[in-house]
Design an enzyme around this catalytic site. Structure first.
Site, PDB file in Angstrom:
ATOM      1  N   TYR A  39     -13.784 -27.373  -2.867  1.00 34.52           N
ATOM      2  CA  TYR A  39     -12.673 -27.759  -2.002  1.00 34.52           C
ATOM      3  C   TYR A  39     -12.899 -27.309  -0.555  1.00 34.52           C
ATOM      4  CZ  TYR A  39      -7.916 -27.046  -0.075  1.00 34.52           C
ATOM      5  OH  TYR A  39      -6.803 -27.003   0.721  1.00 34.52           O
ATOM      6  N   ILE A  40     -13.128 -26.032  -0.351  1.00 37.62           N
ATOM      7  CA  ILE A  40     -13.386 -25.538   1.004  1.00 37.62           C
ATOM      8  C   ILE A  40     -14.769 -25.973   1.468  1.00 37.62           C
ATOM      9  CG2 ILE A  40     -13.638 -23.487   2.447  1.00 37.62           C
ATOM     10  CD1 ILE A  40     -11.644 -22.055   0.618  1.00 37.62           C
ATOM     11  N   TYR A  92     -16.955 -16.975  -7.717  1.00 44.31           N
ATOM     12  CA  TYR A  92     -15.812 -17.031  -8.639  1.00 44.31           C
ATOM     13  C   TYR A  92     -14.606 -16.546  -7.854  1.00 44.31           C
ATOM     14  CZ  TYR A  92     -13.290 -16.613 -13.075  1.00 44.31           C
ATOM     15  OH  TYR A  92     -12.396 -16.766 -14.104  1.00 44.31           O
ATOM     16  N   SER A 150     -12.532 -12.610   1.894  1.00 48.15           N
ATOM     17  CA  SER A 150     -11.148 -12.858   1.497  1.00 48.15           C
ATOM     18  C   SER A 150     -10.241 -11.730   1.959  1.00 48.15           C
ATOM     19  CB  SER A 150     -11.059 -12.984  -0.026  1.00 48.15           C
ATOM     20  OG  SER A 150      -9.719 -12.995  -0.465  1.00 48.15           O
ATOM     21  N   TYR A 188     -12.084  -9.507  -8.116  1.00 48.91           N
ATOM     22  CA  TYR A 188     -12.418 -10.506  -7.096  1.00 48.91           C
ATOM     23  C   TYR A 188     -12.448  -9.874  -5.706  1.00 48.91           C
ATOM     24  CZ  TYR A 188     -11.793 -14.285  -3.757  1.00 48.91           C
ATOM     25  OH  TYR A 188     -11.930 -15.118  -2.672  1.00 48.91           O
ATOM     26  N   LYS A 214     -15.803  -9.245  -3.230  1.00 52.51           N
ATOM     27  CA  LYS A 214     -15.928  -9.762  -1.866  1.00 52.51           C
ATOM     28  C   LYS A 214     -16.253  -8.639  -0.887  1.00 52.51           C
ATOM     29  CE  LYS A 214     -15.418 -14.189  -2.135  1.00 52.51           C
ATOM     30  NZ  LYS A 214     -16.491 -15.106  -1.672  1.00 52.51           N
ATOM     31  N   PHE A 269      -7.022 -15.897   3.057  1.00 50.43           N
ATOM     32  CA  PHE A 269      -6.359 -15.804   1.751  1.00 50.43           C
ATOM     33  C   PHE A 269      -5.990 -17.173   1.212  1.00 50.43           C
ATOM     34  CE2 PHE A 269      -4.990 -12.477  -1.086  1.00 50.43           C
ATOM     35  CZ  PHE A 269      -4.251 -13.182  -2.008  1.00 50.43           C
ATOM     36  N   ASN A 270      -4.828 -17.663   1.548  1.00 56.75           N
ATOM     37  CA  ASN A 270      -4.349 -18.890   0.909  1.00 56.75           C
ATOM     38  C   ASN A 270      -4.704 -20.116   1.734  1.00 56.75           C
ATOM     39  OD1 ASN A 270      -2.888 -16.794  -0.563  1.00 56.75           O
ATOM     40  ND2 ASN A 270      -1.802 -18.508  -1.487  1.00 56.75           N
ATOM     41  N   LEU A 315      -1.745 -22.073  -6.094  1.00 55.51           N
ATOM     42  CA  LEU A 315      -0.346 -22.484  -6.104  1.00 55.51           C
ATOM     43  C   LEU A 315      -0.156 -23.974  -5.847  1.00 55.51           C
ATOM     44  CD1 LEU A 315       2.677 -21.795  -6.197  1.00 55.51           C
ATOM     45  CD2 LEU A 315       2.542 -21.261  -3.743  1.00 55.51           C
ATOM     46  N   ARG A 341       1.383 -12.343 -12.171  1.00 52.24           N
ATOM     47  CA  ARG A 341      -0.010 -12.430 -12.581  1.00 52.24           C
ATOM     48  C   ARG A 341      -0.711 -11.142 -12.146  1.00 52.24           C
ATOM     49  NH1 ARG A 341      -2.008 -18.127 -10.139  1.00 52.24           N
ATOM     50  NH2 ARG A 341      -1.442 -16.977  -8.260  1.00 52.24           N
ATOM     51  N   GLY A 395      -3.278  -8.640 -10.455  1.00 53.55           N
ATOM     52  CA  GLY A 395      -4.152  -8.733  -9.289  1.00 53.55           C
ATOM     53  C   GLY A 395      -3.531  -9.372  -8.073  1.00 53.55           C
TER      54      GLY A 395
END
Length: 320
Positions: free
Chosen positions: A11-12, A76, A117, A141, A145, A169-170, A187, A279, A281
């Site tokens: 995606y990125i 990942y 991140s 994760y 990083k 981040f998002n 999300l 969730r 983390g």
């Protein structure tokens, strides 16, 4: 001269590849296809289905294409899932980065832009995170990083490698309708998938120490993010010294509940989100200061939250 993009079918990564193309920087794509989409990459571009763990193949590709530098996005990327799969996370993100650096040394490639991140910060004690904020990652994760950043810095000391790490981040939205976020854990795709299937979106955690009890995040548009990667690559190629890390953030936090409201407004679908447990983390709040990147990398928030939601929705509709 060309730039290698690891994870370039993601995606990125696919947005970064398109921005490199527009800048005439000749992208070469490597992707293991564990989560990449082959259709995200134009057929005429050099593409290799290779895992970053494979040092020998990476070295061969770099030499074949006379690679100038690497934009390293492969990995990942799921904070919550990394708690369940720490070994996989460290293998792909730490060992993978180490093997990539070995391949770069073998091929005498001296420039790298690393996809880091804001997860390296954990849950900060400050309202606005700067590059000097302490790093206390709360998931494998985030830890992986941070270790990736350390590996790159140590390799720079040893070999003169030129580098920078971009912490974000998002990442949301879409720069082109056919490029969508395919993550089963992020999300925006979760919300749009639910709505496309006439289901009700879920909020994970409503008891955080935030104004409305849901996580607060710093949302940035993927196309803006891609431009910052390309600017960093240009600067490194030109010999400009960059900071070791940059935050790519808006300076404004938006809660998950506020995102749900924005989605309802954009789609015209009214719903009350189902509330689920937290969730593992996921920190309560993290918002980044992007002033340093604005100074050096032409970092700008070119899209409003509504535009982010609109573009993500259009991409999700084309996928559906």
């Amino acid at each position: 001269m060309s730039w290698l993009v690891t994870g370039g079918a993601g995606y990125i990564g696919s947005h970064v590849v398109r921005s490199l193309e527009q800048a005439s920087m000749n992208p070469v794509i490597v992707d293991s296809m564990s989560s990449g989409v082959r259709g995200f990459v134009a057929n005429e571009l050099p593409f290799y289905s290779v895992n970053v763990l494979d040092t020998e193949k990476l070295t061969e590709i770099m030499k074949r294409h006379d690679i100038t530098g690497v934009i390293h996005l492969a990995g990942y990327k799921y904070a919550g899932e990394s708690v369940k799969n720490p070994l996989l996370t460290f293998e792909q993100n730490v060992t993978g980065t180490a093997n990539l650096l070995r391949a770069m040394e073998n091929a005498r490639v001296q420039n790298i832009v690393f996809s880091s991140s804001a997860a390296v910060y954990g849950t900060p004690s400050v309202e606005l995170v700067t590059e000097n904020t302490g790093t206390f990652p709360e998931s494998p994760y985030g830890q992986s990083k941070l270790i990736g950043e350390w590996l790159i810095r140590d390799q720079a000391v040893a070999t003169g490698l030129k580098h920078t790490s971009l912490r974000y981040f998002n990442v949301v939205g879409s720069g082109s309708e056919e490029l969508y976020d395919a993550s089963p854990h992020n999300l925006f795709p979760l919300v749009f998938k639910a709505l496309n299937e006439s289901k009700t979106p879920k909020i994970f955690g409503t008891d955080y120490d935030t104004a409305d009890g849901t996580c607060v995040r710093d949302y940035v548009h993927v196309a803006d993010l891609a431009l910052a990667h390309v600017e960093a690559a240009k600067k490194l190629e030109a010999g400009t010294k960059l900071e070791p890390v940059y935050n790519l953030g808006s300076g404004d936090g938006v809660s998950v509940r506020e995102i749900m409201d924005a989605v309802a407004k954009v789609t015209g679908i009214q719903f009350t989100a189902i509330e689920e447990a937290r969730r593992p983390g996921d920190p309560a709040r993290i918002v980044a200061d992007g002033q340093l990147a604005a100074r050096d990398l032409d970092w700008q928030m070119r899209h409003s939250l509504e535009e982010m939601v609109q573009s993500a929705h259009r991409a999700s509709q084309s996928r559906a």
